[in-house]
Design a protein around this motif. Structure first.
Motif, PDB file in Angstrom:
ATOM      1  N   TRP A  98       0.847  -1.197   0.000  1.00 19.98           N
ATOM      2  CA  TRP A  98       0.000   0.000   0.000  1.00 19.98           C
ATOM      3  C   TRP A  98       0.884   1.250   0.000  1.00 19.98           C
ATOM      4  O   TRP A  98       1.881   1.303   0.730  1.00 19.98           O
ATOM      5  CB  TRP A  98      -0.905   0.017   1.230  1.00 19.98           C
ATOM      6  N   SER A 422     -10.832  -1.510 -12.583  1.00 16.02           N
ATOM      7  CA  SER A 422      -9.450  -1.199 -12.209  1.00 16.02           C
ATOM      8  C   SER A 422      -9.342  -0.492 -10.858  1.00 16.02           C
ATOM      9  O   SER A 422      -8.318   0.106 -10.548  1.00 16.02           O
ATOM     10  CB  SER A 422      -8.825  -0.328 -13.302  1.00 16.02           C
ATOM     11  N   ASN A 424      -8.969  -1.763  -8.024  1.00 17.71           N
ATOM     12  CA  ASN A 424      -8.171  -2.562  -7.088  1.00 17.71           C
ATOM     13  C   ASN A 424      -8.972  -3.149  -5.929  1.00 17.71           C
ATOM     14  O   ASN A 424      -8.518  -3.162  -4.782  1.00 17.71           O
ATOM     15  CB  ASN A 424      -6.991  -1.736  -6.536  1.00 17.71           C
ATOM     16  N   SER A 427      -7.414  -5.787  -3.628  1.00 13.53           N
ATOM     17  CA  SER A 427      -5.975  -5.642  -3.875  1.00 13.53           C
ATOM     18  C   SER A 427      -5.434  -4.498  -3.015  1.00 13.53           C
ATOM     19  O   SER A 427      -6.205  -3.729  -2.461  1.00 13.53           O
ATOM     20  CB  SER A 427      -5.707  -5.259  -5.329  1.00 13.53           C
ATOM     21  N   ASN A 429      -4.011  -0.777  -2.445  1.00 16.70           N
ATOM     22  CA  ASN A 429      -4.333   0.520  -3.059  1.00 16.70           C
ATOM     23  C   ASN A 429      -5.713   0.551  -3.713  1.00 16.70           C
ATOM     24  O   ASN A 429      -5.886   1.093  -4.817  1.00 16.70           O
ATOM     25  CB  ASN A 429      -3.246   0.935  -4.063  1.00 16.70           C
ATOM     26  N   GLU A 430      -6.696  -0.033  -3.042  1.00 14.05           N
ATOM     27  CA  GLU A 430      -8.078   0.095  -3.518  1.00 14.05           C
ATOM     28  C   GLU A 430      -8.418   1.570  -3.631  1.00 14.05           C
ATOM     29  O   GLU A 430      -7.988   2.394  -2.809  1.00 14.05           O
ATOM     30  CB  GLU A 430      -9.047  -0.594  -2.535  1.00 14.05           C
TER      31      GLU A 430
END
Ligand code: BES
Ligand code: MN
Ligand code: MN
Length: 454
Positions: A98, A422, A424, A427, A429-430
């Motif tokens: 992150w 895209s 995220n 993942s 860094n959403e």
């Protein structure tokens, strides 16, 4: 409508600050250490719903995390929309990837970075702010109910019971969910379906204890090698899944449906570049959008065993593990696929090891018609704020409660998501674009207005 626009423009900054406050609560449903944060998050949503103008909000405890129920009933004879969403989030790990803390939201380049910004706190909160807009401008002409759960990311294990036991409370004319994505702000789309899920964990045991790999290596099968071979055999050279009967119930899309799907704009080069891959991979005979929309898949979600700490350890491990999930399409059934998957893994296990496999959770696939009143209201609302008709597309993810909602409550669901693929989700860094957040808040009041009048 001018009054909505003016109200939202005036309160824009507060709408954002309030969301950031919610994003600071680490509401990770999968981890018991966050139990108190889950309660805090449910209470925060309750408070916000009341402030937005709901006239009744209740927190319902479950065997797991609580459910927030709220309502604004203006006239029981008018249509009612049930808004569903979830306040729980996926674990943020791996933390080192992150760029800023997952629960310390920051705005960079017009995007909110935080776990849950898009999935799903940011999208649920658009509905709370849409309610506020309608109430404070005295323009709410129909009824809105909210059901915001805290266990979606762990398969909604307790929501089904709640729905069955509270059918009257949840009674509505349609269900509105913003927990998916659109193609882009320039190309709005509406999901017409979601995939189902069958999630298992497998344990492969070789020798009864970890061994010295020099003393025993070469004489005893290594469970990691065996597991890797078993897993590699689950796809053939065309990337078809090899589990017997896996495709038996798959509803094959017609050439017309496939032609319609192919009309959605898709930039393969940009897709590859965004993901950092040179080539795409998938089932032979299908396009990328078909592979993620109308075809079932099988993924490894995790694999471990032996020594994974710092440095090196010469060990022949006793055990190896994997988490495996299948995404399902109509008319596959989650429990049938789970059984086939487990049976198959047991059947291909060589005699050097024993295999144990067990279910984590599952969910059924869901498809919505595009001629329902709810879908038409959503399409019209999007047209009003985006200036374009939305394109119907199939979502690749799963929302396990959808099929059950429809079965128990007998009403249609509309999937009006404002995220991007895209963003995220799950993942590091959403993110959620501010533009999408505000566009969602702008569009939702139109949905209520159109649904009540169509
Ligand atoms: N919001 C997603 C589902 C989703 C994502 C739908 C993108 C359409 C487009 C949801 O929170 C989710 O992640 N669901 C899980 C379900 C599971 C944990 C039972 C999923 O799809 O993996
Ligand atoms: Mn979600
Ligand atoms: Mn999710």
């Amino acid at each position: 409508m001018q009054a909505w626009k003016e109200y939202q423009e005036k309160n824009k900054d507060r709408f954002l600050d309030e969301l950031l406050e919610l994003l600071r609560i680490p509401s990770v449903s999968a981890k018991s250490e966050h139990k108190a944060d889950m309660i805090r998050c449910a209470e925060a949503f309750k408070q916000r719903l009341l402030e937005a103008g709901a006239d009744k909000v209740e927190i319902y405890p479950t065997a797991g995390h609580p459910i927030v129920y709220g309502e604004k009933i203006v006239d029981p004879s008018k249509p009612t929309v049930l808004v569903y969403g979830h306040y729980d989030v996926q674990p943020p790990e791996p933390l080192e990837l992150w760029k800023s803390g997952p629960f310390e939201p920051v705005i960079v380049d017009g995007k909110i970075f935080a776990r849950g910004s898009c999935d799903d706190k940011g999208q649920v909160y658009m509905h709370v702010k849409a309610l506020e807009t309608l109430v404070k401008t005295n323009t709410l002409g129909s009824n809105i109910k909210f059901c915001i759960e805290g266990e979606e990311e762990v398969g909604s294990p307790n929501l089904g019971k709640f729905v069955t036991e509270h059918k009257e409370l949840l009674k509505a004319d349609c269900i509105l969910i913003s927990d998916s994505a659109m193609i882009s702000l320039d190309t709005p789309s509406l999901d017409t379906g979601l995939r189902g899920l069958s999630y298992i964990e497998v344990e492969v045991t070789g020798p009864n204890r970890d061994l010295h790999s020099g003393v025993y290596g070469g004489a005893v099968a290594n469970p990691i090698t065996i597991l890797a071979k078993m897993i590699a055999s689950l796809h053939d050279e065309n990337n078809h899944i090899t589990i017997p009967g896996f495709y038996d119930d798959v509803l094959v899309a017609t050439p017309e449906e496939r032609a319609l799907m192919a009309q959605a704009p898709f930039d393969e080069e940009a897709y590859k570049q965004d993901l950092g891959v040179k080539e795409l991979w998938g089932e032979k005979g299908f396009t990328t959008n078909e592979r993620t929309g109308i075809r079932p898949t099988l993924e490894l979600n995790g694999i471990w065993g032996g020594y994974t700490g710092e440095g090196a350890k010469t060990v022949l491990p006793s055990k190896a593990f994997a988490k495996i999930s299948a995404r399902l399409v109509p008319n596959q059934q989650s429990d049938k696929i789970t059984e086939k998957l487990i049976k198959h893994l047991e059947s291909i296990a060589p005699p050097y090891v024993t295999v144990k496999a067990a279910l984590h959770h599952g969910g059924e696939p869901y498809v919505t018609p595009i001629d329902s009143k709810a879908y038409r209201a959503a399409a019209k609302a999007i047209e009003a704020t985006f200036g374009k008709q939305p394109i119907p597309v199939r979502g690749g993810g799963s929302i396990p409660i959808c099929a059950l909602f429809e079965k128990e409550l007998g009403i249609k669901i509309v999937l009006m998501g404002f995220g991007l693929d895209s963003d995220n989700l799950h993942s590091p860094n959403e993110k959620f674009d501010l533009a999408n957040y505000y566009k969602g808040i702008e569009t939702i009041p139109y949905f209520h207005q159109y649904f009540a009048s169509l």
